[in-house]
Design a protein around this motif. Structure first.
Motif, PDB file in Angstrom:
ATOM      1  N   ILE A 290       0.841  -1.204   0.000  1.00  0.00           N
ATOM      2  CA  ILE A 290       0.000   0.000   0.000  1.00  0.00           C
ATOM      3  C   ILE A 290       0.873   1.250   0.000  1.00  0.00           C
ATOM      4  O   ILE A 290       0.618   2.209  -0.730  1.00  0.00           O
ATOM      5  N   LEU A 291       1.936   1.246   0.812  1.00  0.00           N
ATOM      6  CA  LEU A 291       2.823   2.413   0.863  1.00  0.00           C
ATOM      7  C   LEU A 291       3.556   2.583  -0.466  1.00  0.00           C
ATOM      8  O   LEU A 291       3.676   3.699  -0.983  1.00  0.00           O
ATOM      9  N   LEU A 292       4.040   1.479  -1.034  1.00  0.00           N
ATOM     10  CA  LEU A 292       4.733   1.565  -2.330  1.00  0.00           C
ATOM     11  C   LEU A 292       3.804   2.091  -3.422  1.00  0.00           C
ATOM     12  O   LEU A 292       4.192   2.917  -4.250  1.00  0.00           O
ATOM     13  N   ARG A 293       2.582   1.617  -3.415  1.00  0.00           N
ATOM     14  CA  ARG A 293       1.632   2.054  -4.443  1.00  0.00           C
ATOM     15  C   ARG A 293       1.338   3.555  -4.311  1.00  0.00           C
ATOM     16  O   ARG A 293       1.250   4.271  -5.299  1.00  0.00           O
ATOM     17  N   ASN A 294       1.220   4.038  -3.070  1.00  0.00           N
ATOM     18  CA  ASN A 294       0.985   5.466  -2.849  1.00  0.00           C
ATOM     19  C   ASN A 294       2.191   6.296  -3.292  1.00  0.00           C
ATOM     20  O   ASN A 294       2.038   7.374  -3.859  1.00  0.00           O
ATOM     21  N   TRP A 295       3.398   5.770  -3.030  1.00  0.00           N
ATOM     22  CA  TRP A 295       4.610   6.477  -3.463  1.00  0.00           C
ATOM     23  C   TRP A 295       4.665   6.538  -4.995  1.00  0.00           C
ATOM     24  O   TRP A 295       4.949   7.592  -5.574  1.00  0.00           O
ATOM     25  N   LEU A 296       4.360   5.394  -5.635  1.00  0.00           N
ATOM     26  CA  LEU A 296       4.349   5.353  -7.102  1.00  0.00           C
ATOM     27  C   LEU A 296       3.359   6.365  -7.673  1.00  0.00           C
ATOM     28  O   LEU A 296       3.619   6.998  -8.695  1.00  0.00           O
ATOM     29  N   ALA A 297       2.223   6.500  -7.007  1.00  0.00           N
ATOM     30  CA  ALA A 297       1.170   7.393  -7.503  1.00  0.00           C
ATOM     31  C   ALA A 297       1.434   8.852  -7.149  1.00  0.00           C
ATOM     32  O   ALA A 297       0.624   9.725  -7.455  1.00  0.00           O
ATOM     33  N   GLY A 298       2.568   9.118  -6.479  1.00  0.00           N
ATOM     34  CA  GLY A 298       2.932  10.492  -6.149  1.00  0.00           C
ATOM     35  C   GLY A 298       2.134  11.084  -5.003  1.00  0.00           C
ATOM     36  O   GLY A 298       2.072  12.302  -4.848  1.00  0.00           O
TER      37      GLY A 298
END
Ligand code: ZN
Length: 301
Positions: A290-298
């Motif tokens: 979840i954290l990685l996906r949020n980082w990817l999405a800016g």
């Protein structure tokens, strides 16, 4: 803003209605209600009973033993309806066709948020009861109290409470790169964020800095809390942080970290869509992903 929509076990969960736990008469009335339901777990208190679709099977409590008794716990209220968890049914004949005790990790992303949160509470509590039957102070057998939310020793009167063990998990970034690692024994190709238990007498921020230094040998700064996730395997609370790396040269501790690398944003995109030959993303529903996906999405800038 961070999007926690797919974070497993994070609810919204039941109304815990904690003042009711010590009210034996009220609990008896709740258990007798027509809308009361119990979710069953295996005898170790580890795997919940689900149907073929992975949905929790909720049974009337009379099939599952008295609330507050040995290995039965009060979870709370679902829109006013009482919910309990208990180990193993008294009457196994009444189990529905196709019902199975399932690994919660395998079904956590398929369950409704409310069921997943209830199952997390039930698993942590029942598993704790199964492994804490004797007094840590004097060794005598202990008894369940407060509808399963504590145990008391009849010999020395010590009270024992269910554990919650804090774990820090870190999104370590350096510009457009994020730090990923894998531990020995993980499924092939699986990488995730660094993580570790908070130690006694330590702040969460200190644990973040210590774990990163111990696991890959770099210093980090600007520790920022992002989100938390109950992780009932058996009783962790994952505390998610973002931190900025102060250096890039990784020196992984071989006991804890088999391999670590700086993952550029564009490659992480390919990992995410399953197009990377060597690296697989972390488990769906877990806070690392979840954290990685949020980082990817800016969303974490
Ligand atoms: Zn004792």
């Amino acid at each position: 803003m961070i999007d926690l929509g797919a974070l497993a076990f994070a609810g919204p969960g039941l109304d815990r209605a904690s003042p009711l736990r010590s009210d034996a008469a009220a609990l008896e009335r709740l258990a007798a209600r027509a809308d009361a339901r119990t979710v069953l777990f295996d005898s170790a208190g580890v795997r919940p009973l689900v149907d073929q679709a992975g949905d929790l099977l909720w049974h009337p409590p009379e099939a599952c033993g008295p609330p507050g008794g040995q290995m039965a716990v009060f979870l709370g209220l679902d829109s006013g309806a009482p919910r309990f968890a208990a180990t193993q049914p008294i009457d196994t004949e009444s189990l529905a066709e196709g019902a199975v005790f399932a690994d919660l990790r395998a079904i956590m992303t398929r369950m409704s948020p409310k069921d997943a949160a209830a199952a997390a509470v039930g698993r942590s509590l029942l598993d704790w009861h199964a492994r804490h039957r004797f007094c840590a102070a004097c060794g005598a057998p202990t008894e369940t109290e407060d509808a399963g939310w504590q145990r008391r020793c009849p010999a020395c009167n010590a009270r024992h409470f269910p554990r919650t063990d804090p774990v820090v998990i870190m999104l370590v970034t350096d510009g457009d790169d994020v730090l990923l690692g894998r531990s020995p024994g993980w499924p092939e190709g699986m990488y995730s964020l660094l993580a570790g238990f908070v130690e006694p007498g330590e702040t969460a921020g200190d644990a973040v800095r210590r774990e990163v230094r111990e696991e890959v040998g770099i210093a980090v700064d600007r520790v920022q809390y992002l989100a938390s996730q109950p992780w009932p395997f058996p009783s962790s609370l994952m505390l998610g942080f973002q931190v900025i790396a102060l250096s890039r040269d990784l020196a992984p501790d071989p006991v804890e970290i088999e391999h670590a690398l700086w993952m550029p944003r564009d490659r992480l995109m390919r990992v995410w869509s399953g197009q990377d030959a060597d690296i697989r993303p972390p488990r769906r529903g877990a806070i690392a992903g979840i954290l990685l996906r949020n980082w990817l999405a800016g969303r974490l800038e």
